[in-house]
Design a protein around this motif. Structure first.
Motif, PDB file in Angstrom:
ATOM      1  N   LEU A 145      -0.404  19.303  -3.491  1.00  0.00           N
ATOM      2  CA  LEU A 145      -0.395  19.959  -2.818  1.00  0.00           C
ATOM      3  C   LEU A 145      -1.875  21.244  -3.194  1.00  0.00           C
ATOM      4  CD1 LEU A 145       2.877  22.134  -2.515  1.00  0.00           C
ATOM      5  CD2 LEU A 145       2.128  19.866  -0.864  1.00  0.00           C
ATOM      6  N   GLY A 146      -2.251  21.353  -2.360  1.00  0.00           N
ATOM      7  CA  GLY A 146      -3.541  21.978  -2.715  1.00  0.00           C
ATOM      8  C   GLY A 146      -4.128  21.225  -2.754  1.00  0.00           C
ATOM      9  N   SER A 147      -4.868  19.650  -2.399  1.00  0.00           N
ATOM     10  CA  SER A 147      -5.060  18.646  -2.161  1.00  0.00           C
ATOM     11  C   SER A 147      -5.510  18.321  -0.823  1.00  0.00           C
ATOM     12  CB  SER A 147      -4.992  17.068  -2.635  1.00  0.00           C
ATOM     13  OG  SER A 147      -3.728  17.639  -3.896  1.00  0.00           O
ATOM     14  N   GLU A 148      -6.775  18.470  -0.733  1.00  0.00           N
ATOM     15  CA  GLU A 148      -7.497  18.147   0.501  1.00  0.00           C
ATOM     16  C   GLU A 148      -8.098  16.313   0.702  1.00  0.00           C
ATOM     17  OE1 GLU A 148     -11.406  19.838   3.772  1.00  0.00           O
ATOM     18  OE2 GLU A 148     -10.860  20.231   1.220  1.00  0.00           O
ATOM     19  N   LEU A 149      -8.152  15.897   1.340  1.00  0.00           N
ATOM     20  CA  LEU A 149      -8.577  14.533   1.963  1.00  0.00           C
ATOM     21  C   LEU A 149     -10.234  14.506   2.222  1.00  0.00           C
ATOM     22  CD1 LEU A 149      -8.613  10.894   2.130  1.00  0.00           C
ATOM     23  CD2 LEU A 149      -8.566  11.445   4.425  1.00  0.00           C
ATOM     24  N   VAL A 150     -11.006  13.862   1.309  1.00  0.00           N
ATOM     25  CA  VAL A 150     -12.357  14.184   1.322  1.00  0.00           C
ATOM     26  C   VAL A 150     -13.551  12.726   1.306  1.00  0.00           C
ATOM     27  CG1 VAL A 150     -13.141  16.486  -0.560  1.00  0.00           C
ATOM     28  CG2 VAL A 150     -12.922  14.093  -0.813  1.00  0.00           C
ATOM     29  N   ASP A 151     -12.223  11.843   1.667  1.00  0.00           N
ATOM     30  CA  ASP A 151     -12.808  10.592   2.262  1.00  0.00           C
ATOM     31  C   ASP A 151     -11.629   9.262   1.782  1.00  0.00           C
ATOM     32  OD1 ASP A 151     -14.764   8.296   2.191  1.00  0.00           O
ATOM     33  OD2 ASP A 151     -15.465   8.240   0.099  1.00  0.00           O
ATOM     34  N   LEU A 152     -11.923   8.657   3.061  1.00  0.00           N
ATOM     35  CA  LEU A 152     -11.421   7.864   3.244  1.00  0.00           C
ATOM     36  C   LEU A 152     -12.304   6.335   3.648  1.00  0.00           C
ATOM     37  CD1 LEU A 152      -7.666   8.006   5.255  1.00  0.00           C
ATOM     38  CD2 LEU A 152      -9.614   6.307   6.130  1.00  0.00           C
ATOM     39  N   ASP A 153     -11.150   4.820   3.280  1.00  0.00           N
ATOM     40  CA  ASP A 153     -12.327   3.671   3.090  1.00  0.00           C
ATOM     41  C   ASP A 153     -10.772   2.601   3.047  1.00  0.00           C
ATOM     42  OD1 ASP A 153     -13.794   1.908   3.563  1.00  0.00           O
ATOM     43  OD2 ASP A 153     -15.149   2.364   1.702  1.00  0.00           O
ATOM     44  N   ALA A 154     -10.883   2.358   5.109  1.00  0.00           N
ATOM     45  CA  ALA A 154      -9.729   0.943   4.730  1.00  0.00           C
ATOM     46  C   ALA A 154     -10.574   0.138   4.506  1.00  0.00           C
ATOM     47  CB  ALA A 154      -9.235   1.616   6.318  1.00  0.00           C
ATOM     48  N   ALA A 155      -9.806  -0.610   3.913  1.00  0.00           N
ATOM     49  CA  ALA A 155     -10.656  -2.590   3.738  1.00  0.00           C
ATOM     50  C   ALA A 155      -9.371  -3.317   4.897  1.00  0.00           C
ATOM     51  CB  ALA A 155     -10.825  -2.972   2.508  1.00  0.00           C
ATOM     52  N   PRO A 156      -8.966  -4.843   4.814  1.00  0.00           N
ATOM     53  CA  PRO A 156      -8.246  -5.403   5.336  1.00  0.00           C
ATOM     54  C   PRO A 156      -6.950  -5.453   4.422  1.00  0.00           C
ATOM     55  CG  PRO A 156     -10.186  -6.756   5.608  1.00  0.00           C
ATOM     56  CD  PRO A 156     -10.855  -5.045   4.775  1.00  0.00           C
ATOM     57  N   ASP A 157      -7.101  -5.240   2.924  1.00  0.00           N
ATOM     58  CA  ASP A 157      -5.714  -5.716   2.194  1.00  0.00           C
ATOM     59  C   ASP A 157      -5.569  -3.748   1.554  1.00  0.00           C
ATOM     60  OD1 ASP A 157      -8.133  -5.026   0.587  1.00  0.00           O
ATOM     61  OD2 ASP A 157      -7.508  -6.506  -1.110  1.00  0.00           O
ATOM     62  N   ARG A 158      -6.393  -3.447   1.565  1.00  0.00           N
ATOM     63  CA  ARG A 158      -5.489  -1.483   1.231  1.00  0.00           C
ATOM     64  C   ARG A 158      -6.584  -0.792   2.345  1.00  0.00           C
ATOM     65  NH1 ARG A 158      -5.416  -1.455  -4.667  1.00  0.00           N
ATOM     66  NH2 ARG A 158      -4.488  -3.873  -4.341  1.00  0.00           N
ATOM     67  N   VAL A 159      -6.348   0.564   2.104  1.00  0.00           N
ATOM     68  CA  VAL A 159      -6.901   1.746   1.896  1.00  0.00           C
ATOM     69  C   VAL A 159      -7.585   2.113   0.989  1.00  0.00           C
ATOM     70  CG1 VAL A 159      -6.826   3.906   3.082  1.00  0.00           C
ATOM     71  CG2 VAL A 159      -5.308   1.694   4.010  1.00  0.00           C
ATOM     72  N   THR A 160      -8.074   3.233   0.749  1.00  0.00           N
ATOM     73  CA  THR A 160      -8.671   3.975  -0.817  1.00  0.00           C
ATOM     74  C   THR A 160      -9.192   5.311  -0.154  1.00  0.00           C
ATOM     75  OG1 THR A 160      -9.861   1.508  -1.549  1.00  0.00           O
ATOM     76  CG2 THR A 160     -10.657   3.917  -2.254  1.00  0.00           C
TER      77      THR A 160
END
Length: 553
Positions: A145-160
Motif C-alpha cells: 500500500l502507498g505504492s504507485e505504478l510509475v512504469d510498466l514495460d511488457a515483453a513477450p515473456d514477462r512484464v517489468t
C-alpha cells in the motif's frame, strides 16, 4: 533435507528464486483488485497487489451486490465476515410521470437459485476492509500500500513494473501477468493505448447518501423506488440499517459542484427530509456513462473492473461486473500457470466478459433511458406502454431476468439450452445438517449428475470425467445409496437443481470454477462427447503469437 520436509518458504524460493518476481501483479486494491487478490491466493499463486491509497475509502460508492457475488465470497471463506454489512435489496417500485405505479422490479421467491437472496445492498467500507484483511493474511499474497505504478514495460515473456512509494522510494519487479483493476481513469489502460467504446449514455447525476435518524425512517418510502418524473428523474434505494441513497438527475444548466454542496443537497431532498432528520454521509456528482474497452488484453496485461467498463447504476451491477471479470480470469490464469492449459485459454477472458458486459450494459442503458425520459408527452406514452405490457396492471420483473448468460468462449455447442448460464447452488442434507452445495462439494470444475441416470452409464464415462479434472457430484433422492463412482453424493433439500435439470431437459451438467455451465447432457453418448469437448476446450493448445511489446511509458 528431503524435499517432502522442506518448508513452504523453501519450496516457494526454489520455484521463484527471484524475490522480486511474481506470477501475477494486481494494480489496484479496490473491490475488483481485492477479489482478484483473494482468488489468486486461494489458488496458491504468488501475487503482489499494489495501491496508492493506504486506507479503504470511508464513504459508500457501490451499494448493491447479487447472489453470484456472495457465492464467490462464500467460496473464499468471507461470507460470515461480510453478512453483518449486507441486507436484502427491497423491491423497487417504478412510478410514472403522474406518480402512478407502472411496474416493480423484485427478486425471485425462495428457494433461491444460488443459495442466497438474489439481490442485496451492502455497506462498502467494511466489506472492502474485510476483503483486504483476508487477502493480506494469505501466504502467497503480498500487499504493497502507498505504492504507485510509475512504469510498466511488457515483453513477450514477462512484464517489468516500477513502483514509487509514498516515501519516494522506488521498487522494480517482474511478473508473468498483470491484472489492472485501477479504476475508471486507469493509468494502465492509458499506457496500453486501449480506448473505450461509448455505448451512448452520458447523464449528469447527484448521488446522496444519508444516515437517517430512527424517528424519520417512517417518513420515507418503505420500498426502493424509481421516480420516472420528467421534471427530475430520481432513484431511492434502501441500504442496510438506516442508510438511504438518492440518485438525482441534474438538469441542464445546473452546476455539478454546486449540486453536491450541503445547502443544495438539503434543498433537493426537502420533499423527503430536513437536516434534523438525518446526517449527510456523502454527496457526489457523477456523469453516468456506458463505456466498454475495445480490448481487455495486451500480451500479458489484462484490464478488469472499472478500468474495462462503466455502466449506469440502475440495477446495481457496477461492482458485480468487476467481480465477474476477475472470477473469470483468475481460474484461467491458474490453469495456464500450472501448465494445465496453454496461453490461448486466456483469450477467452475478453471474448466472454466483453460480450457479457456489452449486453448487460445495453439492457441497463435501456432501463436508464426509460427512467431518464424528460419529455412529458413521451413519458406518459412510456407509462402507457409499460402498463400495457402488464395487461393494464403494473407487472413485476426480477433483476435476475436482466442479467444475461455467457454467449461465447469456453462453452459447449450453441444448441445446448443451458450453456453459459449460472449453475444453481442448492441447500443439501449432510450428517451435520443443511449446508450449501459448494461447502460440501467444493467449487472447482464439476460434473453434476442425477444419481439414477448415472447408474446407467458405463464406468468409462465417469472415469473420463475424472481424467478431465472434474469432481463428480451425484444428486440422489433421500434414502438412496451413494453413487460409488462419484466423489460426493448429496441429497438436495428443495429440488432446485432437480427442477433446473427438468426445465432444460437434461440430467448432467459440466460446471466451470466460476459457476457458469460449460454444457449439459441427457444421455450417455452426449455426456461422453461433452466431457471430451470440455477437455479439448481447456487443453494446452499451441501458444498464440505474443502481442507486440508495450511501449516504455
Amino acid at each position: 533435507m528431503n524435499a517432502q520436509h522442506r518448508t513452504f518458504d523453501q519450496v516457494s524460493k526454489a520455484v521463484h528464486p527471484d524475490p522480486e518476481h511474481f506470477q501475477v501483479v494486481v494494480v489496484g486494491f479496490g473491490p475488483s483488485g481485492a477479489f482478484a487478490a483473494n482468488l489468486l491466493g486461494q489458488h496458491g499463486i504468488r501475487s503482489l497487489v499494489i495501491d496508492k491509497q493506504r486506507e479503504v475509502y470511508d464513504k459508500p460508492r457501490a451499494i448493491a451486490i447479487d447472489h453470484e457475488i456472495l457465492r464467490i465470497l462464500d467460496n473464499l471463506g468471507l461470507a460470515e465476515a461480510v453478512l453483518p454489512h449486507v441486507a436484502p435489496f427491497h423491491a423497487s417500485d417504478h412510478f410514472g410521470a403522474d406518480g402512478q405505479l407502472i411496474r416493480r422490479i423484485d427478486t425471485v421467491p425462495e428457494p433461491y437459485p444460488q443459495g442466497y437472496v438474489p439481490t442485496m445492498v451492502f455497506t462498502q467500507p467494511p466489506v472492502e476492509a474485510a476483503l483486504r484483511a483476508h487477502a493480506q493474511a494469505l501466504a502467497r499474497v503480498e500487499v504493497s500500500l502507498g505504492s504507485e505504478l510509475v512504469d510498466l514495460d511488457a515483453a513477450p515473456d514477462r512484464v517489468t513494473l516500477t513502483l514509487r512509494g509514498d516515501d519516494s522510494t522506488r521498487r522494480t519487479m517482474t511478473a508473468d501477468y498483470v491484472i489492472a483493476c485501477d479504476g475508471a481513469s486507469s493509468g494502465v489502460r492509458e499506457r496500453l493505448g486501449i480506448r473505450l467504446t461509448d455505448l451512448v449514455f452520458d447523464e449528469p447525476w447527484l448521488v446522496v447518501d444519508m444516515l437517517v435518524h430512527e424517528a424519520a425512517l417512517a417518513k420515507l418510502p418503505q420500498n426502493s423506488a424509481q421516480f420516472c418524473d420528467p421534471q427530475r428523474p430520481t432513484s431511492f434505494i434502501i441500504g442496510p440499517g438506516n442508510h438511504r441513497r438518492w440518485e438525482i438527475m441534474l438538469l441542464p444548466g445546473e452546476d455539478p459542484r454546486v449540486a453536491q454542496t450541503q445547502e443544495r443537497v438539503w434543498e433537493l431532498l426537502a420533499h423527503w427530509l430536513t437536516p434534523a432528520d438525518a446526517t449527510l454521509w456523502r454527496a457526489a456528482s457523477y456523469r453516468f456513462h456506458a463505456l466498454v474497452a475495445e480490448r481487455w488484453r495486451a500480451g500479458r496485461v489484462f484490464i478488469a473492473g472499472d478500468a474495462a467498463h462503466q455502466q449506469p447504476p440502475f440495477i446495481g451491477q457496477g461492482m458485480c461486473q468487476g467481480v465477474r471479470d476477475v472470477a473469470n480470469l483468475v481460474w484461467k490464469l491458474a490453469r495456464v500457470l500450472d501448465g494445465s492449459s496453454g496461453e490461448a485459454l486466456l483469450d477467452s477472458y475478453e471474448a466472454e466478459r466483453s460480450a457479457h458486459v456489452r449486453e448487460l450494459t445495453t439492457r441497463i442503458k435501456a432501463i436508464g433511458q426509460v427512467i431518464c425520459e424528460r419529455d412529458p408527452v413521451a413519458a406518459r406514452a412510456r407509462d402507457a406502454r409499460i402498463l400495457a405490457e402488464g395487461g393494464g396492471k403494473p407487472r413485476t420483473l426480477t433483476r435476475q431476468e436482466i442479467v444475461p448468460p455467457l454467449t461465447s468462449g469456453v462453452l459447449a455447442d450453441e444448441a445446448d439450452p443451458a450453456r453459459g448460464k449460472l449453475f444453481p447452488q442448492p441447500w443439501v442434507e449432510t450428517a451435520k445438517g443443511r449446508a450449501r452445495l459448494d461447502a460440501v462439494a467444493g467449487a472447482g470444475s464439476r460434473l453434476v449428475i442425477e444419481t439414477a441416470w448415472a447408474r446407467t452409464l458405463t464406468e468409462g464415462v465417469l472415469a473420463a470425467a475424472r481424467a478431465a479434472g472434474l469432481t463428480v457430484i451425484a444428486l440422489a433422492q433421500s434414502g438412496t445409496a451413494p453413487l460409488a463412482q462419484a466423489d460426493v453424493t448429496v441429497v438436495e433439500c428443495d429440488g432446485v437443481v432437480r427442477d433446473w435439470f427438468s426445465a432444460c431437459g437434461r440430467a448432467a451438467a459440466i460446471v466451470r470454477p466460476d459457476h457458469y455451465v460449460f454444457g449439459t447432457a441427457a444421455e450417455g453418448l452426449a455426456l461422453a462427447a461433452l466431457i471430451e469437448a470440455f477437455s479439448l476446450g481447456l487443453a494446452a493448445p499451441a501458444p498464440v503469437a505474443p502481442a507486440a511489446p508495450i511501449a516504455h511509458a
